[in-house]
Design an enzyme around this catalytic site. Structure first.
Site, PDB file in Angstrom:
ATOM      1  N   GLU A 141       0.728  -1.037   0.441  1.00 49.44           N
ATOM      2  CA  GLU A 141      -0.328   0.026   0.220  1.00 49.44           C
ATOM      3  C   GLU A 141       0.800   1.381  -0.323  1.00 49.44           C
ATOM      4  O   GLU A 141       0.744   2.052  -0.513  1.00 49.44           O
ATOM      5  CB  GLU A 141      -0.494   0.352   1.292  1.00 49.44           C
ATOM      6  CG  GLU A 141      -1.681  -0.837   1.036  1.00 49.44           C
ATOM      7  CD  GLU A 141      -2.519  -1.640   0.226  1.00 49.44           C
ATOM      8  OE1 GLU A 141      -3.217  -0.266  -0.852  1.00 49.44           O
ATOM      9  OE2 GLU A 141      -2.923  -2.161  -0.317  1.00 49.44           O
ATOM     10  N   TRP A 185       1.711   1.659  -3.800  1.00 47.76           N
ATOM     11  CA  TRP A 185       0.725   2.457  -4.438  1.00 47.76           C
ATOM     12  C   TRP A 185       1.252   3.535  -4.223  1.00 47.76           C
ATOM     13  O   TRP A 185       0.730   4.815  -5.125  1.00 47.76           O
ATOM     14  CB  TRP A 185      -0.789   2.331  -3.919  1.00 47.76           C
ATOM     15  CG  TRP A 185      -0.797   0.461  -4.749  1.00 47.76           C
ATOM     16  CD1 TRP A 185      -1.163  -0.814  -4.173  1.00 47.76           C
ATOM     17  CD2 TRP A 185      -1.651   0.725  -6.275  1.00 47.76           C
ATOM     18  NE1 TRP A 185      -2.051  -1.455  -4.899  1.00 47.76           N
ATOM     19  CE2 TRP A 185      -2.162  -0.767  -6.183  1.00 47.76           C
ATOM     20  CE3 TRP A 185      -1.659   1.654  -6.660  1.00 47.76           C
ATOM     21  CZ2 TRP A 185      -2.896  -1.176  -7.459  1.00 47.76           C
ATOM     22  CZ3 TRP A 185      -2.199   0.914  -8.401  1.00 47.76           C
ATOM     23  CH2 TRP A 185      -2.516  -0.311  -8.481  1.00 47.76           C
ATOM     24  N   TRP A 206     -20.873  12.149 -20.164  1.00 51.23           N
ATOM     25  CA  TRP A 206     -21.008  11.875 -18.061  1.00 51.23           C
ATOM     26  C   TRP A 206     -22.691  12.191 -18.097  1.00 51.23           C
ATOM     27  O   TRP A 206     -23.237  13.207 -19.023  1.00 51.23           O
ATOM     28  CB  TRP A 206     -20.602  11.733 -17.836  1.00 51.23           C
ATOM     29  CG  TRP A 206     -19.257  12.084 -17.655  1.00 51.23           C
ATOM     30  CD1 TRP A 206     -17.687  12.569 -18.100  1.00 51.23           C
ATOM     31  CD2 TRP A 206     -18.797  10.601 -17.022  1.00 51.23           C
ATOM     32  NE1 TRP A 206     -17.035  11.897 -17.895  1.00 51.23           N
ATOM     33  CE2 TRP A 206     -16.917  10.750 -16.951  1.00 51.23           C
ATOM     34  CE3 TRP A 206     -18.937   9.428 -16.219  1.00 51.23           C
ATOM     35  CZ2 TRP A 206     -16.258   9.903 -16.006  1.00 51.23           C
ATOM     36  CZ3 TRP A 206     -18.226   8.481 -15.421  1.00 51.23           C
ATOM     37  CH2 TRP A 206     -16.862   8.647 -15.862  1.00 51.23           C
ATOM     38  N   ASN A 241     -11.174   2.501   3.085  1.00 51.94           N
ATOM     39  CA  ASN A 241     -10.730   2.284   1.641  1.00 51.94           C
ATOM     40  C   ASN A 241     -11.725   1.271   1.446  1.00 51.94           C
ATOM     41  O   ASN A 241     -12.199   1.977  -0.412  1.00 51.94           O
ATOM     42  CB  ASN A 241      -9.359   1.675   1.578  1.00 51.94           C
ATOM     43  CG  ASN A 241      -8.711   1.719  -0.018  1.00 51.94           C
ATOM     44  OD1 ASN A 241      -9.152   2.645  -0.303  1.00 51.94           O
ATOM     45  ND2 ASN A 241      -8.811   0.280  -0.454  1.00 51.94           N
ATOM     46  N   TRP A 280     -15.963  11.737 -12.637  1.00 48.89           N
ATOM     47  CA  TRP A 280     -15.434  11.041 -11.865  1.00 48.89           C
ATOM     48  C   TRP A 280     -14.629  12.654 -11.260  1.00 48.89           C
ATOM     49  O   TRP A 280     -14.255  12.009 -10.075  1.00 48.89           O
ATOM     50  CB  TRP A 280     -13.393  10.449 -11.721  1.00 48.89           C
ATOM     51  CG  TRP A 280     -12.947  10.703 -13.342  1.00 48.89           C
ATOM     52  CD1 TRP A 280     -12.922  10.657 -14.734  1.00 48.89           C
ATOM     53  CD2 TRP A 280     -11.144  11.600 -12.915  1.00 48.89           C
ATOM     54  NE1 TRP A 280     -11.461  10.868 -15.195  1.00 48.89           N
ATOM     55  CE2 TRP A 280     -11.006  11.308 -14.537  1.00 48.89           C
ATOM     56  CE3 TRP A 280     -11.237  12.031 -12.252  1.00 48.89           C
ATOM     57  CZ2 TRP A 280     -10.304  12.138 -14.054  1.00 48.89           C
ATOM     58  CZ3 TRP A 280      -9.983  13.052 -11.967  1.00 48.89           C
ATOM     59  CH2 TRP A 280      -9.775  12.940 -13.341  1.00 48.89           C
ATOM     60  N   TRP A 326      -9.363   7.864  -8.036  1.00 54.25           N
ATOM     61  CA  TRP A 326     -10.417   7.714  -8.649  1.00 54.25           C
ATOM     62  C   TRP A 326     -10.376   7.806 -10.293  1.00 54.25           C
ATOM     63  O   TRP A 326     -11.534   6.567 -10.593  1.00 54.25           O
ATOM     64  CB  TRP A 326     -10.467   9.485  -8.874  1.00 54.25           C
ATOM     65  CG  TRP A 326     -11.608   9.859  -7.729  1.00 54.25           C
ATOM     66  CD1 TRP A 326     -11.606  10.051  -5.966  1.00 54.25           C
ATOM     67  CD2 TRP A 326     -13.220   9.365  -6.991  1.00 54.25           C
ATOM     68  NE1 TRP A 326     -12.274  10.299  -5.437  1.00 54.25           N
ATOM     69  CE2 TRP A 326     -13.524  10.589  -5.814  1.00 54.25           C
ATOM     70  CE3 TRP A 326     -14.212   9.118  -8.520  1.00 54.25           C
ATOM     71  CZ2 TRP A 326     -15.109   9.870  -5.682  1.00 54.25           C
ATOM     72  CZ3 TRP A 326     -15.693   9.014  -7.531  1.00 54.25           C
ATOM     73  CH2 TRP A 326     -15.678   9.949  -6.330  1.00 54.25           C
TER      74      TRP A 326
HETATM   75  C1  LIG Z   1     -11.722   7.169  -4.420  1.00 50.08           C
HETATM   76  C2  LIG Z   1     -10.321   7.367  -3.707  1.00 50.08           C
HETATM   77  C3  LIG Z   1      -9.784   8.083  -3.045  1.00 50.08           C
HETATM   78  C4  LIG Z   1      -9.078   7.831  -2.562  1.00 50.08           C
HETATM   79  N1  LIG Z   1      -8.097   8.641  -2.174  1.00 50.08           N
HETATM   80  C5  LIG Z   1      -7.152   9.486  -1.223  1.00 50.08           C
HETATM   81  C6  LIG Z   1      -6.248  10.660  -0.339  1.00 50.08           C
HETATM   82  O1  LIG Z   1      -6.694  11.751  -1.244  1.00 50.08           O
HETATM   83  N2  LIG Z   1      -5.222  10.212  -0.238  1.00 50.08           N
HETATM   84  C7  LIG Z   1      -4.964   8.907  -0.005  1.00 50.08           C
HETATM   85  O2  LIG Z   1      -3.487   8.660   0.907  1.00 50.08           O
HETATM   86  N3  LIG Z   1      -5.042   7.754  -0.245  1.00 50.08           N
HETATM   87  C8  LIG Z   1      -6.596   7.626  -1.145  1.00 50.08           C
HETATM   88  N4  LIG Z   1      -6.948   6.843  -1.265  1.00 50.08           N
HETATM   89  C9  LIG Z   1      -6.372   5.587  -1.390  1.00 50.08           C
HETATM   90  C10 LIG Z   1      -6.636   5.218   0.053  1.00 50.08           C
HETATM   91  O3  LIG Z   1      -8.564   4.446   0.499  1.00 50.08           O
HETATM   92  C11 LIG Z   1      -6.463   5.136   1.597  1.00 50.08           C
HETATM   93  O4  LIG Z   1      -4.824   5.816   1.464  1.00 50.08           O
HETATM   94  C12 LIG Z   1      -6.825   4.670   2.959  1.00 50.08           C
HETATM   95  O5  LIG Z   1      -7.713   4.676   3.037  1.00 50.08           O
HETATM   96  C13 LIG Z   1      -6.096   5.687   4.234  1.00 50.08           C
HETATM   97  O6  LIG Z   1      -6.542   4.863   5.083  1.00 50.08           O
HETATM   98  P1  LIG Z   1      -4.982   4.466   5.864  1.00 50.08           P
HETATM   99  O7  LIG Z   1      -3.883   5.414   6.171  1.00 50.08           O
HETATM  100  O8  LIG Z   1      -5.333   3.829   7.166  1.00 50.08           O
HETATM  101  O9  LIG Z   1      -4.426   4.233   5.085  1.00 50.08           O
HETATM  102  P2  LIG Z   1      -3.809   1.768   5.242  1.00 50.08           P
HETATM  103  O10 LIG Z   1      -4.871   0.546   4.629  1.00 50.08           O
HETATM  104  O11 LIG Z   1      -3.367   1.346   6.408  1.00 50.08           O
HETATM  105  O12 LIG Z   1      -2.673   2.034   3.597  1.00 50.08           O
HETATM  106  C14 LIG Z   1      -1.258   2.802   4.634  1.00 50.08           C
HETATM  107  C15 LIG Z   1      -0.627   3.934   3.838  1.00 50.08           C
HETATM  108  O13 LIG Z   1      -0.649   3.537   2.631  1.00 50.08           O
HETATM  109  C16 LIG Z   1      -1.041   4.431   1.243  1.00 50.08           C
HETATM  110  N5  LIG Z   1      -2.505   3.582   0.403  1.00 50.08           N
HETATM  111  C17 LIG Z   1      -3.034   2.686   1.026  1.00 50.08           C
HETATM  112  N6  LIG Z   1      -3.772   2.440  -0.121  1.00 50.08           N
HETATM  113  C18 LIG Z   1      -3.376   3.183  -1.162  1.00 50.08           C
HETATM  114  C19 LIG Z   1      -3.919   3.197  -2.184  1.00 50.08           C
HETATM  115  N7  LIG Z   1      -5.146   3.002  -3.029  1.00 50.08           N
HETATM  116  N8  LIG Z   1      -3.418   4.604  -3.080  1.00 50.08           N
HETATM  117  C20 LIG Z   1      -2.381   4.845  -2.871  1.00 50.08           C
HETATM  118  N9  LIG Z   1      -2.363   4.834  -1.774  1.00 50.08           N
HETATM  119  C21 LIG Z   1      -3.081   4.071  -0.869  1.00 50.08           C
HETATM  120  C22 LIG Z   1      -1.286   5.527   2.247  1.00 50.08           C
HETATM  121  O14 LIG Z   1      -0.234   6.073   2.044  1.00 50.08           O
HETATM  122  C23 LIG Z   1      -1.698   5.325   3.301  1.00 50.08           C
HETATM  123  O15 LIG Z   1      -2.519   5.734   4.809  1.00 50.08           O
HETATM  124  C24 LIG Z   1      -7.940   6.667  -2.012  1.00 50.08           C
HETATM  125  C25 LIG Z   1      -8.831   5.616  -2.615  1.00 50.08           C
HETATM  126  C26 LIG Z   1     -10.391   5.455  -3.503  1.00 50.08           C
HETATM  127  C27 LIG Z   1     -10.839   4.357  -3.553  1.00 50.08           C
END
Ligand SMILES: Cc1cc2nc3c(=O)[nH]c(=O)nc-3n(C[C@H](O)[C@H](O)[C@H](O)COP(=O)(O)OP(=O)(O)OC[C@H]3O[C@@H](n4cnc5c(N)ncnc54)[C@H](O)[C@@H]3O)c2cc1C
Length: 432
Positions: free
Chosen positions: A254, A257, A285, A320, A338, A361
């Site tokens: 993650e 990512w 759209w 997430n 989106w 997105w």
């Molecule tokens: C539509 C949509 C919009 C999102 N917008 C954002 C956003 O603006 N900022 C953001 O940080 N994340 C975003 N995410 C990714 C993800 O949902 C969040 O990072 C995550 O929910 C944060 O929870 P956590 O800090 O407990 O992370 P954990 O699940 O503990 O993961 C650790 C870290 O890994 C990174 N990470 C995890 N999943 C992703 C992912 N899919 N993509 C990129 N990095 C990831 C983040 O930095 C996160 O804090 C988005 C996901 C979706 C589907």
């Protein structure tokens, strides 16, 4: 003469690369933060919890530095104007900061760079926010990756223990300038105290060690909540990667990512507000405003979607799994662009990060790099059965769920699914 260390999205005194290098530069260092009016003016609410979070974090830094008789200089305005004023005094030799890869950050730093250069002042930028900067993970043909799995393999191959070593400036604190600066009130920034607070990170082994099993269930406290802290740099990515290497490969992925999307946005800046794959541009759209309003308010009649949107309004965060379901619902079921959803999340998410938000997105809409194929339309009812089978998450955020007052779905699933598939197909095959 003095050097400046400019805090931006690295609001911490420990393991801070740029600060470490500044303090080793041989001249006394003045720490500086600028509340950038260009950024603040774009925020829609005057009690934005992210401004409050930055303010609180700066206050903590100020309190710590005060113990060493060091003043944190806080300015409010346009960075270029503030630097122009500061260098008029003639005492600044060099400016140190950590690299920011977002389009606005790049543009701002180029303007500062030319201003400083015209006065013979060096501007030094360091890699701090990522393990690998854009350009450091490339395919054999030296082009950027556009698919996550090979990117992550390359990332892991290139990782050495050196890359997660901390840069600890604490022993160098005697190299700060000894001055006093008064700490402004929050109101001086034009903002008011926020009711929403950024939750503390949960990076203990009990959470990260069980991450792979728990991360998909929104009713469990199964994720790290590190997003906001990474966004504003109140934690170092090196520390988190070090922990991930010892605890959880899934969690490490993650974190990768996050870097993947940063590299994508850097190499393909059009994707900030255009489809990554332009072949989706003809997509028609529907952009129905009342449907969009229902989605934002959590009033679609789909419990998982509504619970997620309410969680976002109440806390500034959303799990997430639920982000994926709500984004798929907006783009596929409602056929809303989106970019509308991206802007709503950007406004509300505490952990908003342009690269991750745009990347995810577009992943959900099917228009992005390495995206879910457009014909993958999440069924919000099936997702609910699978990921919140006890309905605890839904009941937490939707108090009216068990009453007769809960609304009927604003669109029927099968109808919406077929309509979306047709619209995407038509966009890709104009002869249809
Ligand atoms: C539509 C949509 C919009 C999102 N917008 C954002 C956003 O603006 N900022 C953001 O940080 N994340 C975003 N995410 C990714 C993800 O949902 C969040 O990072 C995550 O929910 C944060 O929870 P956590 O800090 O407990 O992370 P954990 O699940 O503990 O993961 C650790 C870290 O890994 C990174 N990470 C995890 N999943 C992703 C992912 N899919 N993509 C990129 N990095 C990831 C983040 O930095 C996160 O804090 C988005 C996901 C979706 C589907």
């Amino acid at each position: 003469m003095i050097n400046i260390f400019w805090f931006r999205r690295d609001l911490r005194l420990d393991d801070n690369h740029g600060l470490f290098k500044a303090l080793k530069s041989g001249l006394p260092v003045q720490p500086l933060f600028i509340f950038d009016s260009e950024i603040l003016n774009r925020l829609t609410s005057k009690n934005d919890p992210r401004v409050q979070f930055i303010y609180n974090q700066l206050f903590e830094i100020h309190q710590t530095l005060k113990k060493f008789n060091v003043g944190l200089q806080i300015e409010i305005g346009k960075p270029v104007d503030i630097f122009a004023r500061m260098i008029q005094k003639g005492s600044v030799k060099q400016v140190f900061a950590n690299q920011d890869y977002e389009p606005y950050g790049q543009q701002r730093d180029q303007a500062i760079q030319s201003l400083l250069k015209s006065h013979g002042i060096d501007f030094h930028l360091f890699k701090d926010h990522v393990i690998f900067a854009p350009g450091e993970i490339l395919k054999a043909d030296q082009l950027p990756y556009t698919v996550f799995t090979p990117f992550s393999k390359r990332w892991k191959l290139q990782l050495t223990p050196n890359q997660v070593e901390p840069f600890d400036p604490i022993s160098l604190f005697s190299n700060f300038v000894r001055t006093e600066f008064s700490f402004p009130d929050l109101e001086a920034t034009g903002f008011r105290p926020a009711s929403i607070q950024v939750p503390a990170m949960k990076i203990e082994a009990s959470i990260i060690g069980n991450y792979a099993n728990n991360r998909n269930f929104p009713s469990l406290a199964g994720t790290s909540l590190a997003g906001t802290h990474l966004r504003f740099g109140t934690v170092s990515i090196r520390r988190l990667v070090k922990m991930a290497l010892q605890t959880s490969e899934t969690w490490l992925n993650e974190l990768i990512w996050r870097e993947f999307f940063m590299h994508i946005l850097f190499h393909f800046p059009h994707s900030a507000n255009q489809n990554f794959y332009r072949k989706y541009d003809p997509l028609q759209w529907l952009n129905d405003e009342s449907a969009f309003e229902a989605w934002t308010a959590g009033k679609t009649g789909y419990p998982l979607v509504d619970a997620g949107m309410r969680e976002l309004l109440a806390t500034g965060l959303m799990h997430n799994r639920v982000r994926m379901v709500t984004a798929s619902f907006l783009t596929k079921h409602l056929l809303i662009d989106w970019r509308w959803g991206e802007a709503w999340f950007a406004d509300k998410l505490l952990d908003y990060e342009m690269a991750s938000n745009v990347g995810n997105w577009q992943w959900s809409a099917g228009t992005g790099c390495d995206a879910a194929p457009y014909f993958r339309v999440f069924n919000p009812t099936e997702q609910l059965k699978k990921f919140d089978p006890e309905l605890s998450y839904v009941r937490k955020w939707l108090p009216e769920f068990d009453s007769f007052g809960y609304i009927q779905p604003i669109v029927q699933h099968n109808f919406a699914r077929d309509r979306a598939l047709l619209a995407y197909k038509k966009a890709l095959t104009p002869q249809l």
